[in-house]
Design a protein around this motif. Structure first.
Motif: not given
Length: 261
Positions: A6-19, A86-96
């Motif tokens: 996941g990621g943030r750009g100017r306050g808007v959450a966006r999902r990174a495209r997996p490789r 912690k950052r990755r964990f919090e990202g998972k909580l938002k997505r799952l």
């Protein structure tokens, strides 16, 4: 780049495209198996070259020591990359959704270059935090006991693995026995206390984990660090207390009667 997906750009959450997996990529579990297999193989090969035997007690402890060595390295990642976990964990909580753990990291594709970077293995702890939030909290007992295991049992694990084969040419039996007894006891005791506080504090309620997730991800994984340290303590106790002129015979060293599985 947001490596958690996941990621943030100017306050808007966006999902990174997996490789997209490359042809040379392998599942993370393949790298894990390769590491454990290589270290276990090294212990067994050394034993065979010196004593011409494969011994069940030696082999079982060697496998556990190889696994524990890998876990020690992961636990160092837990210490040095706590913020990323912690950052990755919090990202998972938002997505799952509540109760979901997503794709287990062991079944993610990765290149050799990626797995050689410690930050890749933060995914281990970010995922485990979904069944026990302690691992994204540097003030928790779970976080503290695991980094303690990582830094304090890495060298004893390798030393005991070598000492079972090298015998008194490396360390006297009572000295190696004391190293093993202290290390194995710490691992067992720490695991029991960890699991006790996990149950008492009902850690699974934070994310609503199922019984299957609790049994597989917490119960089974931690059971290994109770059963195998007991085996290691048995062997260590023999090295300390035995009046046998060759106490290392328990591993099949130099005594044909002990050489068979």
């Amino acid at each position: 780049r947001d490596t958690a997906g996941g990621g943030r750009g100017r306050g808007v959450a966006r999902r990174a495209r997996p490789r997209e997996p490359a042809e040379a990529d392998m599942l993370a579990i393949a790298y894990v198996a390769a590491f454990v297999g290589a270290l276990t193989g090294a212990f067994v090969a050394l034993h065979w070259s010196l004593h011409g035997t494969v011994n069940a007690l030696h082999f079982s402890i060697a496998v556990f020591l190889a696994v524990n060595t890998l876990i020690c390295l992961w636990e160092m990642v837990l210490f040095f990359h706590a913020a990323e976990i912690k950052r990755r964990f919090e990202g998972k909580l938002k997505r799952l959704d509540r109760g979901q753990v997503g794709k287990i990291f062991l079944f993610q594709h990765a290149s050799l270059a990626e797995v050689l970077k410690p930050v890749f293995w933060t995914e281990v702890w970010a995922t485990y935090s979904l069944v026990d939030v302690s691992y994204s909290d540097t003030g928790s007992f779970g976080w503290s006991i695991d980094i303690g295991n990582g830094f304090s049992t890495l060298i004893p694990s390798v030393l005991f693995g070598l000492g079972m084969s090298l015998g008194p040419s490396l360390l006297p039996p009572r000295v190696l026995g004391l190293v093993g007894m202290l290390s194995f006891y710490q691992e067992m005791y720490g695991t029991i206390i960890y699991f006790t506080q996990y149950v008492v504090n009902r850690r699974w309620e934070r994310h609503g984990n199922s019984w299957g997730q609790i049994i597989v991800l917490v119960g089974c994984s931690n059971l290994l660090w109770v059963v195998m340290p007991l085996v290691g303590m048995y062997a260590s106790g023999h090295l300390i207390l035995s009046d046998d002129p060759n106490p290392f015979a328990i591993f099949g060293n130099g005594t044909p009667d002990h050489a068979k599985i």
